[in-house]
Design a protein around this motif. Sequence first.
Motif, PDB file in Angstrom:
ATOM      1  N   ASN A  91       0.809  -1.215   0.000  1.00 12.87           N
ATOM      2  CA  ASN A  91       0.000   0.000   0.000  1.00 12.87           C
ATOM      3  C   ASN A  91       0.846   1.270   0.000  1.00 12.87           C
ATOM      4  OD1 ASN A  91       0.904  -0.236   2.645  1.00 12.87           O
ATOM      5  ND2 ASN A  91      -0.930   0.658   3.517  1.00 12.87           N
ATOM      6  N   SER A  92       2.151   1.138  -0.260  1.00 14.44           N
ATOM      7  CA  SER A  92       3.003   2.322  -0.196  1.00 14.44           C
ATOM      8  C   SER A  92       3.108   3.002  -1.563  1.00 14.44           C
ATOM      9  CB  SER A  92       4.402   1.947   0.305  1.00 14.44           C
ATOM     10  OG  SER A  92       5.135   1.285  -0.688  1.00 14.44           O
ATOM     11  N   ILE A  93       3.582   4.210  -1.530  1.00 13.50           N
ATOM     12  CA  ILE A  93       3.817   4.989  -2.743  1.00 13.50           C
ATOM     13  C   ILE A  93       5.296   4.838  -3.078  1.00 13.50           C
ATOM     14  CG2 ILE A  93       3.651   7.276  -3.816  1.00 13.50           C
ATOM     15  CD1 ILE A  93       1.574   7.936  -1.574  1.00 13.50           C
ATOM     16  N   ASP A  94       5.624   3.669  -3.628  1.00 14.08           N
ATOM     17  CA  ASP A  94       6.999   3.308  -3.979  1.00 14.08           C
ATOM     18  C   ASP A  94       7.938   3.384  -2.776  1.00 14.08           C
ATOM     19  OD1 ASP A  94       8.139   2.149  -6.184  1.00 14.08           O
ATOM     20  OD2 ASP A  94       9.040   4.009  -6.919  1.00 14.08           O
ATOM     21  N   GLY A  95       7.386   3.339  -1.570  1.00  8.79           N
ATOM     22  CA  GLY A  95       8.179   3.368  -0.347  1.00  8.79           C
ATOM     23  C   GLY A  95       8.483   4.752   0.184  1.00  8.79           C
ATOM     24  N   TRP A  96       8.277   5.774  -0.637  1.00 12.01           N
ATOM     25  CA  TRP A  96       8.611   7.138  -0.204  1.00 12.01           C
ATOM     26  C   TRP A  96       7.743   7.623   0.941  1.00 12.01           C
ATOM     27  CZ3 TRP A  96      12.930   9.485  -0.770  1.00 12.01           C
ATOM     28  CH2 TRP A  96      13.748   9.168  -1.850  1.00 12.01           C
ATOM     29  N   ASP A  97       6.495   7.216   0.964  1.00 15.88           N
ATOM     30  CA  ASP A  97       5.631   7.612   2.075  1.00 15.88           C
ATOM     31  C   ASP A  97       6.193   7.091   3.392  1.00 15.88           C
ATOM     32  OD1 ASP A  97       5.069   5.077   1.051  1.00 15.88           O
ATOM     33  OD2 ASP A  97       2.931   5.186   1.451  1.00 15.88           O
ATOM     34  N   SER A  98       6.680   5.860   3.380  1.00 14.32           N
ATOM     35  CA  SER A  98       7.254   5.263   4.590  1.00 14.32           C
ATOM     36  C   SER A  98       8.546   5.968   4.989  1.00 14.32           C
ATOM     37  CB  SER A  98       7.526   3.777   4.363  1.00 14.32           C
ATOM     38  OG  SER A  98       6.360   3.123   3.951  1.00 14.32           O
ATOM     39  N   VAL A  99       9.416   6.216   4.011  1.00 21.34           N
ATOM     40  CA  VAL A  99      10.685   6.901   4.299  1.00 21.34           C
ATOM     41  C   VAL A  99      10.412   8.258   4.937  1.00 21.34           C
ATOM     42  CG1 VAL A  99      12.729   7.985   3.271  1.00 21.34           C
ATOM     43  CG2 VAL A  99      11.990   5.729   2.474  1.00 21.34           C
ATOM     44  N   LEU A 100       9.561   9.043   4.317  1.00 15.42           N
ATOM     45  CA  LEU A 100       9.305  10.398   4.818  1.00 15.42           C
ATOM     46  C   LEU A 100       8.554  10.396   6.143  1.00 15.42           C
ATOM     47  CD1 LEU A 100       8.506  12.164   1.447  1.00 15.42           C
ATOM     48  CD2 LEU A 100      10.622  12.292   2.782  1.00 15.42           C
ATOM     49  N   SER A 101       7.655   9.441   6.341  1.00 10.58           N
ATOM     50  CA  SER A 101       6.926   9.366   7.610  1.00 10.58           C
ATOM     51  C   SER A 101       7.868   9.110   8.775  1.00 10.58           C
ATOM     52  CB  SER A 101       5.882   8.239   7.565  1.00 10.58           C
ATOM     53  OG  SER A 101       4.865   8.538   6.660  1.00 10.58           O
ATOM     54  N   ILE A 102       8.899   8.337   8.552  1.00  9.93           N
ATOM     55  CA  ILE A 102       9.844   8.010   9.621  1.00  9.93           C
ATOM     56  C   ILE A 102      10.931   9.077   9.740  1.00  9.93           C
ATOM     57  CG2 ILE A 102      11.521   6.307  10.446  1.00  9.93           C
ATOM     58  CD1 ILE A 102       9.818   4.163   8.965  1.00  9.93           C
ATOM     59  N   LEU A 103      11.381   9.572   8.612  1.00  9.65           N
ATOM     60  CA  LEU A 103      12.492  10.527   8.590  1.00  9.65           C
ATOM     61  C   LEU A 103      12.121  11.908   9.112  1.00  9.65           C
ATOM     62  CD1 LEU A 103      15.443  10.870   7.537  1.00  9.65           C
ATOM     63  CD2 LEU A 103      14.433  11.627   5.389  1.00  9.65           C
ATOM     64  N   GLN A 104      10.937  12.378   8.802  1.00  3.69           N
ATOM     65  CA  GLN A 104      10.559  13.761   9.083  1.00  3.69           C
ATOM     66  C   GLN A 104       9.912  13.931  10.461  1.00  3.69           C
ATOM     67  OE1 GLN A 104      12.516  15.154   6.645  1.00  3.69           O
ATOM     68  NE2 GLN A 104      10.961  16.715   6.642  1.00  3.69           N
ATOM     69  N   MET A 105      10.599  13.482  11.489  1.00  2.77           N
ATOM     70  CA  MET A 105      10.078  13.615  12.844  1.00  2.77           C
ATOM     71  C   MET A 105      10.283  15.037  13.361  1.00  2.77           C
ATOM     72  SD  MET A 105       8.670  10.820  13.648  1.00  2.77           S
ATOM     73  CE  MET A 105       8.439  11.137  15.387  1.00  2.77           C
ATOM     74  N   PRO A 106       9.370  15.510  14.208  1.00  7.64           N
ATOM     75  CA  PRO A 106       9.522  16.861  14.756  1.00  7.64           C
ATOM     76  C   PRO A 106      10.664  16.917  15.776  1.00  7.64           C
ATOM     77  CG  PRO A 106       7.641  15.761  15.759  1.00  7.64           C
ATOM     78  CD  PRO A 106       8.150  14.854  14.668  1.00  7.64           C
ATOM     79  N   GLY A 107      11.192  18.114  15.974  1.00  7.37           N
ATOM     80  CA  GLY A 107      12.243  18.311  16.963  1.00  7.37           C
ATOM     81  C   GLY A 107      11.824  17.769  18.315  1.00  7.37           C
ATOM     82  N   GLY A 108      12.730  17.070  18.971  1.00  8.31           N
ATOM     83  CA  GLY A 108      12.456  16.518  20.290  1.00  8.31           C
ATOM     84  C   GLY A 108      12.035  15.066  20.286  1.00  8.31           C
ATOM     85  N   VAL A 109      11.724  14.519  19.102  1.00  5.91           N
ATOM     86  CA  VAL A 109      11.302  13.120  19.009  1.00  5.91           C
ATOM     87  C   VAL A 109      12.113  12.451  17.889  1.00  5.91           C
ATOM     88  CG1 VAL A 109       9.349  11.524  18.825  1.00  5.91           C
ATOM     89  CG2 VAL A 109       8.963  13.834  19.679  1.00  5.91           C
TER      90      VAL A 109
END
Length: 160
Positions: A91-109
């Motif tokens: 169900n991913s968008i070539d995996g980029w959705d997963s990469v960005l969901s994990i990579l783009q965490m807010p400051g402090g987490v």
Amino acid sequence: MMKVGVIMGSKSDLPVMQDAIDILKGFDIEVEVDIVSAHRTPEKLFDYGKHAHTRGFAVVIAGAGGAAHLPGMIASLSPLPVIGVPVKSSNSIDGWDSVLSILQMPGGVPVATVALNGAKNAGILAAQIIGSSDKSVLDKIIAYKEALKIKVNESAKDLK
């Protein structure tokens, strides 16, 4: 010895996450594997995240595909280092959705993020974290890296 928790959003992630499990076992690090879905078992996720540090874990490796909320949610609840493995799922968008969901965490987490389907590197990174305070694991990592160097040098000789 400290152990590593390896969790994933669904059983379909296991073929990818198996690389982390195998590398950790190769370093003689105890691994506990579970399925913890951020969207289907949120109560289990909260319990796991809040109590992982009391269960003897040193690091949590969390693999997830699609929206990939599992690593970030665990990191928001746990004082332990969390390594996220983006999984290219059906169900991913070539995996980029997963990469960005994990990579783009807010400051402090923070979530340490490896490459798409990069569970092997997640296992190595978890071992290195443990090795920073466990000499027996550190010695195994040093030997592992030396073996990598020898393998590359042998491959280079084959070219001549």
